[in-house]
Design a protein around this motif. Sequence first.
Motif: not given
Length: 264
Positions: A94-95, A98-99, A102, A110, A114, A135, A138-140
């Motif tokens: 998780d970044i 980032f929320t 953004s 944005i 990403l 994804t 912003d979670n991978y």
Amino acid sequence: DEQETVYRCLESGAEDFVTKPINFMILAARINSALDRKYLLDREEEHLAKIESEKLKNEELLLNILPQPIAMRMKANEYLIADSVDNCSILFGDIVGFTPLSQALGAVKIVEILNKIFTEFDDYCEELGVEKIKTIGDNYMVACGVPTADSEHAIKTVAMGTKMMTFVNSLPLIQGHRISMRIGVHSGSAVAGVIGKKKFVYDLWGDAVNTAGRMESHGLPNEIHLSAVTAGLVGSAFDLKSRGPIEIKGIGSMETFFVQQAKS
């Protein structure tokens, strides 16, 4: 009157024949008929080439959505795909922050950020032989050991985490803010399969997935947070530091570890 010659020629691929004395009206008609057949054959070949081209595009698109073994099973008309996987490792990254960041950026910026980050992560997946699952904002999410078993699933997944972390830490400031990642990894059994009729997706379910998610959410920025199970599987491949027992929501007390660095 050389019927044997006519037979051999037709058998060898001749389309038609005329006999002497030549009737030029019949000759012209037969030539026109042969040209019509040639025209239709050319059209058919062009059409088949277009079909093949579209087929290759569809296959490429399918392989971009699904792991190759799963895509092949779907092509073979296996519509219900569900597998129990005994040993795999799952990573969530998780970044951090980032929320809120953004909200200060435009939509184009944005997506641009990403896309740059996740495209790099996609390259790491191919390099290491791990499977990108999906994804979520912003979670991978990454897994190894699915859909193909891999005895080094834990090592490869943690190596993926170190690459992800290194890349994100190398990024320049964004509007004066440095972004970071929080990564969690857990190993165990899971159920893997394809769900949906439209916009279908290959996904994983089970306690191992939930625990990997908890490793990420209970981790710290710029840290790769491992469960004790994953820590035991990676052995001496990485330098680990015990975080000690911590309370994990929905699970209870667990000893977890932070990855220090990969050994050379």
